[in-house]
Motif scaffolding. Structure first.
Motif, mmCIF file in Angstrom:
data_model
loop_
_atom_site.group_PDB
_atom_site.id
_atom_site.type_symbol
_atom_site.label_atom_id
_atom_site.label_comp_id
_atom_site.label_asym_id
_atom_site.label_seq_id
_atom_site.Cartn_x
_atom_site.Cartn_y
_atom_site.Cartn_z
ATOM 1 N N THR A 1 -3.884 10.302 31.810
ATOM 2 C CA THR A 1 -4.476 8.969 31.800
ATOM 3 C C THR A 1 -5.615 8.990 32.797
ATOM 4 O O THR A 1 -5.595 9.745 33.767
ATOM 5 N N PHE A 2 -6.619 8.184 32.534
ATOM 6 C CA PHE A 2 -7.837 8.254 33.325
ATOM 7 C C PHE A 2 -8.161 6.879 33.874
ATOM 8 O O PHE A 2 -8.216 5.898 33.140
ATOM 9 N N ASP A 3 -8.360 6.805 35.159
ATOM 10 C CA ASP A 3 -8.686 5.554 35.831
ATOM 11 C C ASP A 3 -10.203 5.430 35.927
ATOM 12 O O ASP A 3 -10.850 6.155 36.684
ATOM 13 N N LEU A 4 -10.757 4.496 35.173
ATOM 14 C CA LEU A 4 -12.208 4.327 35.152
ATOM 15 C C LEU A 4 -12.755 3.800 36.486
ATOM 16 O O LEU A 4 -13.904 4.046 36.830
ATOM 17 N N GLU A 5 -11.919 3.077 37.216
ATOM 18 C CA GLU A 5 -12.376 2.517 38.495
ATOM 19 C C GLU A 5 -12.409 3.567 39.602
ATOM 20 O O GLU A 5 -13.233 3.491 40.499
ATOM 21 N N GLU A 6 -11.485 4.516 39.547
ATOM 22 C CA GLU A 6 -11.446 5.608 40.533
ATOM 23 C C GLU A 6 -11.333 6.937 39.792
ATOM 24 O O GLU A 6 -10.298 7.588 39.815
ATOM 25 N N PRO A 7 -12.421 7.329 39.136
ATOM 26 C CA PRO A 7 -12.338 8.536 38.291
ATOM 27 C C PRO A 7 -12.163 9.819 39.108
ATOM 28 O O PRO A 7 -12.771 9.989 40.154
ATOM 29 N N GLU A 8 -11.287 10.674 38.599
ATOM 30 C CA GLU A 8 -11.096 12.009 39.167
ATOM 31 C C GLU A 8 -11.238 13.012 38.031
ATOM 32 O O GLU A 8 -10.393 13.079 37.156
ATOM 33 N N TYR A 9 -12.326 13.740 38.073
ATOM 34 C CA TYR A 9 -12.592 14.723 37.035
ATOM 35 C C TYR A 9 -12.088 16.091 37.477
ATOM 36 O O TYR A 9 -12.075 16.392 38.669
ATOM 37 N N PRO A 10 -11.697 16.940 36.517
ATOM 38 C CA PRO A 10 -11.320 18.316 36.877
ATOM 39 C C PRO A 10 -12.521 19.051 37.475
ATOM 40 O O PRO A 10 -13.673 18.646 37.296
ATOM 41 N N GLU A 11 -12.254 20.129 38.150
ATOM 42 C CA GLU A 11 -13.313 20.910 38.788
ATOM 43 C C GLU A 11 -13.929 21.929 37.824
ATOM 44 O O GLU A 11 -14.543 22.889 38.260
ATOM 45 N N HIS A 12 -13.755 21.730 36.551
ATOM 46 C CA HIS A 12 -14.315 22.605 35.515
ATOM 47 C C HIS A 12 -14.798 21.737 34.360
ATOM 48 O O HIS A 12 -14.638 20.512 34.392
ATOM 49 N N ASP A 13 -15.385 22.350 33.351
ATOM 50 C CA ASP A 13 -15.916 21.605 32.210
ATOM 51 C C ASP A 13 -15.046 21.699 30.960
ATOM 52 O O ASP A 13 -15.503 21.387 29.862
#
Length: 172
Positions: free
Chosen positions: A89-101
Motif C-alpha cells: 500500500t502506498f501513502d501519497l502524503e508520505e511517499p516512500e519509494y524503493p531505492e531501485h526502479d
C-alpha cells in the motif's frame, strides 16, 4: 474449437508459441482456457513460473479484451501476482519509494508493485493490472488487488490448488 474435448485440444495446442496461442484463446471456451492453465502452470502443487510466462504473453497478445480481462480477474493471475511480486500500500502524503526502479504504481497511486530487476514480463503484468482498473473501476480494482495483498501466499496457493483439482476431476 469450443466444442472439442479439453485433453486432446490441450495436447495439440501446448507446443504452440505464445503468439499462436493468442490467436486461439478467444476461440476456446472459458472452461477450456481455465483447464489449459490448470494443466500447464502447475508442477505438482506449485506454480511453474516458466510455463506461466508463456501464458502471460499469450493472454497479453490476444486481441480479445474480454479474454484478457477474464485472465486478469482470475485466480491464476492473482496467484502469480502473489507469488512473484511485492505489493505495498502506498501513502501519497508520505511517499516512500524503493531505492531501485523495479516497480510501478497502480493507476490510482494507492498500490506499489515491486518486481525483480530481471523480470521479463513487466509490460504484460502492468497491462493486466490496467485491465482490472479499466474494467472494474478504481474502487473495485483496488479492493480486488488489496484482497490479494492481504491473503497469505500459502492460503491462496492451497485454495487454488484445491479448486484446480476439482475442476480437472470434473473434466475427467
Amino acid at each position: 474449437l469450443s466444442k472439442f474435448p479439453v485433453h486432446p485440444l490441450y495436447v495439440a495446442l501446448r507446443k504452440m508459441s505464445p503468439d499462436s496461442l493468442a490467436v486461439y484463446l478467444p476461440k476456446l471456451s472459458k472452461t477450456q482456457r481455465v483447464a489449459f492453465l490448470d494443466l500447464d502452470i502447475w508442477n505438482r502443487d506449485e506454480l511453474d513460473f516458466k510455463t506461466f510466462g508463456t501464458w502471460l504473453t499469450a493472454y497479453a497478445n490476444t486481441d480479445d479484451d474480454k479474454v484478457k480481462f477474464e485472465f486478469a480477474n482470475g485466480p491464476h493471475f492473482a496467484l502469480y501476482l502473489k507469488s512473484k511480486f511485492n505489493i505495498w500500500t502506498f501513502d501519497l502524503e508520505e511517499p516512500e519509494y524503493p531505492e531501485h526502479d523495479n516497480y510501478f504504481m497502480t493507476d490510482d497511486g494507492l498500490l506499489l508493485i515491486e518486481f525483480d530487476k530481471d523480470f521479463p514480463y513487466f509490460d504484460e503484468i502492468r497491462s493486466f493490472v490496467r485491465e482490472l482498473y479499466s474494467n472494474l473501476g478504481v474502487e473495485k480494482a483496488y479492493a480486488h488487488l488489496f484482497k490479494i495483498v492481504s491473503e497469505t501466499h500459502s492460503n491462496l496457493t492451497e485454495e487454488e490448488y484445491h479448486f484446480k483439482k476439482e475442476r480437472l476431476r470434473d473434466l475427467g
